[in-house]
Design an enzyme around this catalytic site. Structure first.
Site, PDB file in Angstrom:
ATOM      1  N   PRO A 123      37.664  43.706  35.733  1.00 44.48           N
ATOM      2  CA  PRO A 123      38.522  43.522  35.448  1.00 44.48           C
ATOM      3  C   PRO A 123      38.430  44.679  33.720  1.00 44.48           C
ATOM      4  CG  PRO A 123      38.969  41.642  35.581  1.00 44.48           C
ATOM      5  CD  PRO A 123      37.264  42.609  36.299  1.00 44.48           C
ATOM      6  N   GLU A 124      38.998  45.491  33.350  1.00 43.33           N
ATOM      7  CA  GLU A 124      38.443  45.612  31.523  1.00 43.33           C
ATOM      8  C   GLU A 124      40.720  45.045  31.223  1.00 43.33           C
ATOM      9  OE1 GLU A 124      37.059  49.697  31.066  1.00 43.33           O
ATOM     10  OE2 GLU A 124      36.296  49.377  32.931  1.00 43.33           O
TER      11      GLU A 124
END
Ligand SMILES: [Zn+2]
Length: 283
Positions: free
Chosen positions: A2-3
């Site tokens: 995830p960013e």
């Protein structure tokens, strides 16, 4: 991984669901979930009991619950999920931790299929846990300084994409949003940072901020159904991706075919026409 937009989406949901509530019990159900807590899972559970969640905060891809003066940090790793819901719902297969609250309302669950994620208790870390103090601010923080970032970027001797992934320079950017921001800025990923003009460096950070903001509005990008909101739903920003994961498909700007190239054991996606490869660069 995830960013920033995916983690921010989780943060917004968590804040809405658990801020102001007091922990009744903390059950750590897998030894690996507290592996970074030296005193062990029982100590971590005891530290949380009776603590009130005052806020849910984030820097880059790091998320924590402020519990009084302290922090409960959640590293989601590759597949970690924080889910809030009715206490009676069935336990999922990879439940690693479960937290109940004194109000008897919805519980908080940490589910992690691959056990790379973990929880960490950071005494005194409510504002910024010391373990992430070396992480650079992210471009959505109010005191992120674009001019300072541009100057530091231009002083580097590397490729622009490597620089964007360097969490000591700017945090929260990973492979997906680096490719998307560089496409928006019309810049090839291998462009040498020391050749950037000031305006180009500022345009890159502007593009990062723009793509982050749009992705948060869409609830983030969900690639393998593991990046979900606290209610288990997925974001839909992948519909808006211009180049990432789209090799051979048309560039939304010029219609030319997007290409995939090898980059640091992964891939970089770009449009050869909108983002011409520099004559000299670093990759
Ligand atoms: Zn194009």
């Amino acid at each position: 991984m995830p960013e920033l937009p995916e983690v921010e989406t989780v943060r917004i949901g968590l804040r809405r669901q658990v801020a102001g509530r007091t922990f009744a019990t903390a059950q750590l159900l897998h030894p690996r979930v507290a592996r970074r807590h030296a005193a062990g899972p029982d100590d971590l559970a005891a530290a949380l009991r009776g603590g009130t969640v005052t806020d849910v905060r984030r820097r880059g891809k790091y998320l924590w619950l402020a519990v009084g003066e302290d922090a409960l940090m959640a590293h989601l790793g590759m597949s970690g999920q924080l889910l809030v819901g009715d206490q009676d719902r069935p336990y999922p297969a990879h439940l690693r931790a479960r937290f109940t609250f004194t109000d008897g309302g919805p519980d908080l669950r940490f589910v992690d299929q691959r056990t790379f994620g973990h929880l960490l208790y950071a005494p005194g870390g409510a504002v910024l846990p010391s373990v992430i103090a070396h992480i650079a601010p992210d471009p959505l923080e109010p005191d992120f300084d674009d001019e300072r970032f541009a100057a530091r970027l231009r002083a580097r001797r590397t490729g622009i994409k490597r620089a964007l992934l360097d969490q000591s320079l700017i945090s929260g950017v990973g492979n997906i949003y680096a490719d998307e921001a560089l496409w928006r800025a019309g810049m090839h990923w291998a462009r040498a940072t020391q050749t950037l003009r000031r305006a180009e460096a500022l345009a890159v950070v502007g593009a990062v901020r723009e793509v982050f903001t749009e992705a948060i509005t869409a609830g983030g990008t969900s690639f393998d159904r593991l990046y979900v909101h606290v209610n288990g739903q997925s974001g839909y920003f992948e519909r808006s991706l211009a180049v990432y994961g789209r090799a051979g498909r048309p560039c939304p700007r010029c219609g030319g075919a997007v290409v995939r190239e090898k980059f640091m054991n992964r891939s970089s996606y770009s449009c050869p026409r909108c983002q011409p490869r520099p004559r000299r660069g670093h990759w």
